[in-house]
Design an enzyme around this catalytic site. Structure first.
Site, PDB file in Angstrom:
ATOM      1  N   ASP A 186       4.366  79.691  60.002  1.00 53.44           N
ATOM      2  CA  ASP A 186       3.405  79.711  61.100  1.00 53.44           C
ATOM      3  C   ASP A 186       4.095  78.751  62.016  1.00 53.44           C
ATOM      4  OD1 ASP A 186      -0.058  80.136  61.866  1.00 53.44           O
ATOM      5  OD2 ASP A 186       1.712  79.815  63.382  1.00 53.44           O
TER       6      ASP A 186
HETATM    7  C1  GLC Z   1      -0.035  80.221  66.039  1.00 57.35           C
HETATM    8  C2  GLC Z   1      -0.796  81.145  65.194  1.00 57.35           C
HETATM    9  C3  GLC Z   1       0.140  82.383  64.987  1.00 57.35           C
HETATM   10  C4  GLC Z   1       0.995  82.579  66.272  1.00 57.35           C
HETATM   11  C5  GLC Z   1       1.807  81.525  66.242  1.00 57.35           C
HETATM   12  C6  GLC Z   1       2.973  81.409  67.513  1.00 57.35           C
HETATM   13  O1  GLC Z   1      -0.458  78.816  65.875  1.00 57.35           O
HETATM   14  O2  GLC Z   1      -1.564  80.852  64.232  1.00 57.35           O
HETATM   15  O3  GLC Z   1      -0.920  83.619  64.557  1.00 57.35           O
HETATM   16  O4  GLC Z   1       1.659  83.834  65.848  1.00 57.35           O
HETATM   17  O5  GLC Z   1       1.395  80.413  66.374  1.00 57.35           O
HETATM   18  O6  GLC Z   1       1.990  81.642  68.646  1.00 57.35           O
END
Ligand code: GLC
Length: 745
Positions: free
Chosen positions: A263
């Site tokens: 993430d």
């Molecule tokens: C965010 C979310 C994830 C998302 C990523 C990119 O923090 O947790 O679901 O795809 O970052 O935006």
């Protein structure tokens, strides 16, 4: 080093040019594994390290020298996010990236229709493909463990079986476009409060029976090409590079060959990420550097620190090569597949899909006096009340926020549908969140309203008194703590004084329908005082048209709740037993964490309310229709069999009403004699059938004996104990219509 690069370059070019042949790695008539190996042996060490971490907010560099393209990814699970600047969250203000905003994934789950999931994934994948993205950062399938989780609207509910049936076609649909689905957030990211330090504490049985099955189905049946790890911890390590989750389970037990991405900002050190099964690092805020510092990417944990670690022997190239293989495989399955379709964006088909999924996902929770569908021959004056009748919802909520091509609000949809057949009077009723902006995307609405609550109330009551019918549009709105990433809800109650307003409106006019727009359950203390209740979800571009269609009866609602609608948090295991949101703790390295004991274990959702004989406001799987259905007696093809056998349960279902409708026939299984504590019943099958008035269909649902066991943590295996089992068939977890017993020997 330079000499080596030069030599391998010369070797590569010489071989290719001498033969005039396409190098194997570029030849998409060759098996992918051959191409991966060929590319791998041509890459330098630095190229291998470069390919496994980001070069910008949403891209990784590929191998320019070899013509191996970059990987571009995008949010999110309900629509393709607008382009952002190279290293910013802010949108880039392009003029060609407005998307189709599809209904929330909870709405999709509420269709209980895998065909809708395939349509959803295919349509969304077409838009991602058209935007030249190789990886779509969705679907999210974390479990609805608590109604307070800020991202429940992005997920598919409380039941692992329902999730498994809906996530597989979604993944296949997305990937049919040559775009990788990225199943998230693996695993146990079931709350947003303290999401970076949450440390769920649970046993293996709970993990395998509740929190893994959706992900396993996505990996093994959906063949998802990527997974995204969560922020949270699990047994001492961050989920994004958790050796148990990523190495032992995902890549080991499930034999999965895809790529694990972190993430954004989920990676905290190199050694753990190297050995914990992470393959691509995105969004890091690296040591000592501020967010987005210009050379941050060189300092990513999978960048210079990793390269130096390999050169000095700290890390072997073996692990690196496995990561690189997975990223190359991802590249060849997507951007290097010359045969993949070209996608499309904003097409009539996508609008139709948005509408169809929404209409099948809306759940008619209550319709006491058949107030719905509205009959315009009798209803000549309609009071539409509530901020959610006019507020656009495609902007906001966190990373799933979108720049939609358009959005029809409920009031607009009703006006368009009703025309001059009835008078519509609108009253705001309350002011919740008049803003409408996220990451630079604005709705363009000015919802400023400086009137006092009393003024708003009086205006609403006056409209209600004068009307034949009141339609109250309330719920949540994707602002902080109201269905929004990184913030959980603070209570189960509707915000902004809506409960009191609904009660007052119901007194002013008993012909009231409440349309609750939210992605998660809310307390409904007024349910007994209103006539009808519709659970309306976030429905994307076509919100107003979808709701008008259902409210006027053009579409007959057939949605079913993908989670339990608790009357209070006491009815939810996570709160009654589970210590939500947990308590401060210290991990093995002395860091402060937020321990979150899952004391409720496997008893999540209806499993908890069944066990404790609790009556929720509305049970899991509940949903009414504008017609009625009668169930006959359940039969079974064999009274006894082995766990290797399949058992087919058949029930005649009749449409006893006066209009065509769809019913989701649900099959729950109960193990009547078990050496361990098991839920009263568990969903193990369902079938959505359409029936004309008076029509009867024999609905058959087949289950495998081997799917009826429990997970034995000691044996680390699923166990089906011989004995009597019961098949319970019904219209919801709280509305079993017929049962039959069978024996597994
Ligand atoms: C965010 C979310 C994830 C998302 C990523 C990119 O923090 O947790 O679901 O795809 O970052 O935006």
């Amino acid at each position: 080093m330079m000499k080596k690069v030069l030599y391998s370059a010369l070797l590569g070019l010489t071989a290719a040019s001498a033969l005039g042949a396409t190098p194997v790695y570029l030849d998409d008539t060759k098996p992918i594994e051959e191409r991966v190996e060929d590319a791998l042996q041509r890459m330098t060490l630095r190229e291998k390290v470069n390919i496994i971490h980001a070069q910008s907010k949403f891209s990784a560099p590929g191998v320019p020298r070899l013509g191996i393209p970059e990987i571009w990814c995008t949010d999110g699970p309900m629509g393709v996010r607008p382009e952002v600047l190279w290293d910013e969250w802010e949108q880039a203000k392009w003029t060609n990236d407005s998307c189709t905003a599809f209904p929330s994934l909870t709405a999709l789950a509420a269709t209980w229709n895998p065909e809708m999931a395939m349509l959803y994934g295919k349509s969304l994948g077409e838009e991602a493909r058209f935007r030249n993205k190789s990886m779509l950062l969705g679907p999210g399938i974390n479990i609805y463990r608590t109604p307070l989780n800020g991202r429940n609207f992005e997920y598919m509910g409380e039941d692992p079986y329902l999730i498994s049936q809906m996530v597989v076609p979604y993944v296949k649909g997305v990937q049919s476009n040559g775009v990788a689905a990225c199943v998230k957030h693996f695993a146990l990211n079931n709350n947003e409060i303290n999401r970076h330090t949450s440390n769920p504490i649970l046993d293996d049985r709970t993990l395998y029976e509740i929190y893994l099955p959706g992900f396993r189905a996505a990996a093994q049946e959906g063949d998802a090409w990527t997974f995204m790890g969560g922020y949270n911890l699990f047994r001492g390590e961050h989920a994004s590079y958790n050796p148990i989750l990523m190495n032992d389970i995902l890549k080991g037990e499930w034999d999965w060959d895809g790529a694990v991405v972190s993430d954004w900002g989920a990676v905290h050190d190199t050694p753990s990420a190297v050995k914990g099964g992470l393959d691509m690092e995105f969004g890091s805020w690296t040591n000592g550097l501020t967010n987005g510092a210009s050379n941050a990417y060189d300092n990513y944990f999978f960048a210079e620190p990793y390269l130096k670690g390999i050169e000095d022997g700290t890390y072997s190239e073996t692990e690196l090569n496995d990561k690189v293989r997975r990223v190359l495989r991802l590249t060849m399955r997507t951007v290097m597949d010359r045969n993949r379709p070209f996608g499309s964006m904003g097409s009539d088909e996508h609008v139709a899909a948005c509408r169809e999924i929404g209409e099948e996902g809306v759940v008619l929770l209550q319709n006491r006096n058949n107030l719905l569908p509205l009959d315009l021959t009798k209803t000549k004056k309609i009071a539409v009340i509530g901020e959610n009748a006019i507020k656009m919802m495609t902007v906001g909520g966190g990373s799933s926020s979108l720049k939609a091509r358009y959005e029809v609000t409920p009031l607009e949809g009703l006006k368009k549908r009703i025309g001059d057949k009835a008078e519509i009077v609108y009253a705001r009723g309350y002011v919740g969140d008049p803003t409408g902006e996220y990451n630079g995307v604005v709705t363009g609405q000015d919802l400023t309203d400086n009137r006092t609550p009393e003024q708003l109330l009086q205006e609403a009551l006056a409209a209600a008194r004068e009307a034949d019918v009141v339609l109250f549009f309330g719920g949540l709105n994707k602002s902080n703590h109201q269905d929004c990433e990184d913030t959980d809800r603070k209570s189960l109650d509707l915000p902004y004084g809506q409960n009191e307003l609904i009660e007052a409106l119901a007194k002013a006019n008993p012909n009231i329908a409440v349309i609750n727009i939210s992605g998660t359950g809310v307390a409904m203390p007024w349910a007994k005082d209103v006539d009808s209740i519709l659970q309306a979800w976030y429905l994307g571009n076509e919100t107003g048209n979808t709701l008008a269609s259902v409210l006027l009866g053009d579409a007959n609602p057939s949605g079913k709740l993908p989670y339990t609608y608790y009357a209070s948090l006491d009815q939810c295991g996570a709160h009654k037993l589970g210590e939500y949101p947990g308590h401060k703790g210290i991990d093995a390295l002395g860091n402060e964490v937020w321990d979150m004991p899952y004391n409720e274990g496997i008893y999540v959702g209806y499993r908890f309310t069944d066990k404790n004989k609790l009556k929720p406001t509305f049970p899991f799987g509940h949903g009414l229709s504008y017609t009625t259905f009668e169930y006959g007696k359940a039969g079974i093809d064999k009274a006894e069999g082995s766990k290797e056998d399949e058992f087919t349960i058949t029930v005649p279902v009749t449409n006893t009403g006066d209009r065509t409708g769809k019913e989701v026939v649900q099959l729950y299984i109960s193990d009547k004699k078990s050496s361990v504590d098991r839920p009263v019943k568990e969903l193990k099958g369902f079938s959505k059938v359409e029936l004309a008035p008076g029509e009867t269909k024999e609905v058959s649902i087949t289950v495998k004996g081997s799917d009826l066991g429990y997970f034995d943590a000691e044996k680390h295996a699923w166990v089906v104990e011989p004995g009597v089992f019961e098949a319970l068939v019904g219209a919801s977890a709280g509305d079993i219509r017929t049962k039959t017993k069978f024996n597994i020997r």
